[in-house]
Design a protein around this motif. Sequence first.
Motif: not given
Length: 228
Positions: A149-172
């Motif tokens: 975010x704004x060029x700063x890395x955010x540490x996510x757990x594996x499930x948090x990453x998978x959840x964010x990626x799933x939602x980001x693939x279908x914005x809106x």
Amino acid sequence: MNLLLVEDDSRQVATLAPVLARHGFRVTYARSGGEALDALASRDAGFDLVLLDLGLPDMDGYEVCGEIRKRITTPIIMVSTRGEVRSRIHGLNLGAADYVVKPYDTGELLARIHAVIRRTASADAVERVRTVLYLGSVIIDLPTRQVSVDNSFIQLTPKEFDLLALLARRPGVVVTREQIMGEVWRAGGEGTGNTLGTHIASLRAKLRMPALIETVRGVGYRAVTPAE
């Protein structure tokens, strides 16, 4: 992705090159117009994009753009402190795919780079571009499983990453609880509300963007893009 960075300011290169590398670009650095043309003439060049600063020590950047365009069709993004409309129009008329005015936001520059590649690259290159997802200033790199975010890395757990990626693939688009549990946890939706809710709350806190993920009561969640 191979990118030729044409920039004579070593401080700018020191700032930008690592960011480009983290996002999957193999960066070749040219300090002048002459070096850029030599690099592009190499048989092994194979550049997917040229990021061309107009303020070069040996040649006018517009001249460099014209010479590149005479030889190859590699897309060019011009970067300059010259922000007036005439300068931008001149650059685009010479064959530049985009024109970015300094100072720029690095996240926006990355988005413009990917947009140009999507418009101009081969099918294989386009497929590689799709491995990076954007939600406003949030950048999700799928191959490296890194989020910034704004060029700063955010540490996510594996499930948090998978959840964010799933939602980001279908914005809106609303993704149901059952879909999320099936794709992220490989489980049914019953008895999992607390687990999912906890991960959503953690994502909102870590990204410091509570409004980025919207709760649709009784259904599921959706990623909200800034335009919404």
